[in-house]
Design a protein around this motif. Sequence first.
Motif, short mmCIF file in Angstrom:
data_model
loop_
_atom_site.label_atom_id
_atom_site.label_comp_id
_atom_site.label_asym_id
_atom_site.label_seq_id
_atom_site.Cartn_x
_atom_site.Cartn_y
_atom_site.Cartn_z
N LYS A 184 113.15 40.02 -2.63
CA LYS A 184 114.40 40.43 -2.02
C LYS A 184 115.28 41.76 -2.79
N ASN A 185 114.93 41.53 -4.14
CA ASN A 185 115.56 42.59 -4.94
C ASN A 185 114.77 43.69 -5.07
N ASN A 186 113.46 43.84 -4.31
CA ASN A 186 112.78 44.82 -4.51
C ASN A 186 113.20 46.12 -3.60
N LYS A 187 112.77 47.23 -3.99
CA LYS A 187 113.16 48.67 -3.28
C LYS A 187 112.14 48.69 -2.15
N TYR A 188 112.51 48.62 -1.11
CA TYR A 188 111.50 48.75 0.21
C TYR A 188 111.64 50.10 0.63
N ASN A 189 110.38 50.75 0.93
CA ASN A 189 110.16 52.04 1.51
C ASN A 189 110.24 51.87 3.20
N TRP A 190 110.62 52.74 3.92
CA TRP A 190 110.64 52.59 5.26
C TRP A 190 109.11 53.01 5.78
N ARG A 191 108.64 52.62 6.72
CA ARG A 191 107.10 52.91 7.11
C ARG A 191 107.13 52.58 8.70
N PRO A 192 107.38 53.54 9.38
CA PRO A 192 107.43 53.54 10.93
C PRO A 192 105.64 53.68 11.35
N ALA A 193 105.47 53.05 12.31
CA ALA A 193 104.17 52.90 12.90
C ALA A 193 104.04 52.89 14.40
N VAL A 194 102.97 53.37 15.09
CA VAL A 194 103.01 53.61 16.51
C VAL A 194 101.52 52.89 16.61
N TYR A 195 101.42 52.32 17.84
CA TYR A 195 100.12 51.82 18.42
C TYR A 195 100.17 51.97 19.97
N GLY A 196 98.52 52.23 20.29
CA GLY A 196 98.46 52.52 21.68
C GLY A 196 97.84 51.28 22.42
N VAL A 197 98.25 50.96 23.52
CA VAL A 197 97.68 50.09 24.39
C VAL A 197 97.03 50.53 25.65
N LEU A 198 95.44 50.73 25.66
CA LEU A 198 94.78 51.37 26.79
C LEU A 198 94.04 50.25 27.41
N ILE A 199 94.49 49.77 28.72
CA ILE A 199 93.65 48.88 29.28
C ILE A 199 93.32 49.49 30.74
N LYS A 200 91.89 49.29 30.91
CA LYS A 200 91.15 49.51 32.19
C LYS A 200 90.33 48.66 32.57
N ASN A 201 90.40 48.22 33.65
CA ASN A 201 89.56 46.98 34.41
C ASN A 201 89.45 45.90 33.55
N ASN A 202 90.89 45.65 33.33
CA ASN A 202 91.36 44.13 32.39
C ASN A 202 90.53 44.23 31.31
N LYS A 203 90.21 45.44 30.75
CA LYS A 203 89.63 45.58 29.12
C LYS A 203 90.45 46.33 28.33
N LEU A 204 90.72 45.87 27.29
CA LEU A 204 91.38 46.61 26.07
C LEU A 204 90.53 47.26 25.07
N LEU A 205 91.06 48.47 24.97
CA LEU A 205 90.39 49.21 23.89
C LEU A 205 90.96 49.07 22.44
N PHE A 206 90.23 48.79 21.78
CA PHE A 206 90.79 48.53 20.03
C PHE A 206 89.69 48.89 19.15
N ILE A 207 89.78 49.16 17.82
CA ILE A 207 88.65 49.29 17.08
C ILE A 207 88.63 48.20 15.74
N GLN A 208 87.46 48.51 15.25
CA GLN A 208 87.49 47.63 14.08
C GLN A 208 87.63 48.74 12.87
N PRO A 209 88.70 48.36 12.11
CA PRO A 209 88.99 49.53 11.01
C PRO A 209 88.15 49.10 9.76
N CYS A 210 87.82 49.94 8.85
CA CYS A 210 87.20 49.64 7.60
C CYS A 210 87.95 48.92 6.64
N TRP A 211 89.21 48.93 6.83
CA TRP A 211 89.94 48.29 5.75
C TRP A 211 90.36 46.73 5.97
N ASP A 212 89.91 46.25 7.23
CA ASP A 212 90.33 44.70 7.58
C ASP A 212 89.05 44.26 8.37
N LYS A 213 88.91 43.05 8.31
CA LYS A 213 87.65 42.32 9.08
C LYS A 213 88.27 42.05 10.50
#
Length: 135
Positions: A1-30
């Motif tokens: 609560k007492n820490n200084k927070y930096n603002w970090r806006p992010a955007v994400y895309g939702v692409l659905i075709k034929n009831n399938k969602l496009l997404f990625i496997q990032p290198c930084w997370d399982k």
Amino acid sequence: KNNKYNWRPAVYGVLIKNNKLLFIQPCWDKKFSLPGGSMNLGEDPRTSLKREFLEETGNKVDVDKNPLFVDTHLYGDPDKNQYFQRISLYYKVKLISKTNKNIDEETTEIIWKELKKLKPNDFTYFQQNFLKTLL
């Protein structure tokens, strides 16, 4: 609560075709991630998402005018004394074209999967609230 927070806006895309969602496997997370990421200073959210989507998937997209969902999270690294407030904007996108552009090093795989076969906890922590509304 007492820490200084930096603002970090992010955007994400939702692409659905034929009831399938496009997404990625990032290198930084399982877990999976929707294409997108941090906005650059002074960058419009929709312009940022077009850039991020192209970098991570090699696809050019058109972005809807208004976001589908907005979410926020506080997170940080006490060892580095770095703290952030992320606001995430989720937009529906439409595929314009595939390119021959190489995807960036953060993406290890691009995946299409049926919506009914996905669960919110398949995705990164930041995106699970949105995916509860989508799935």
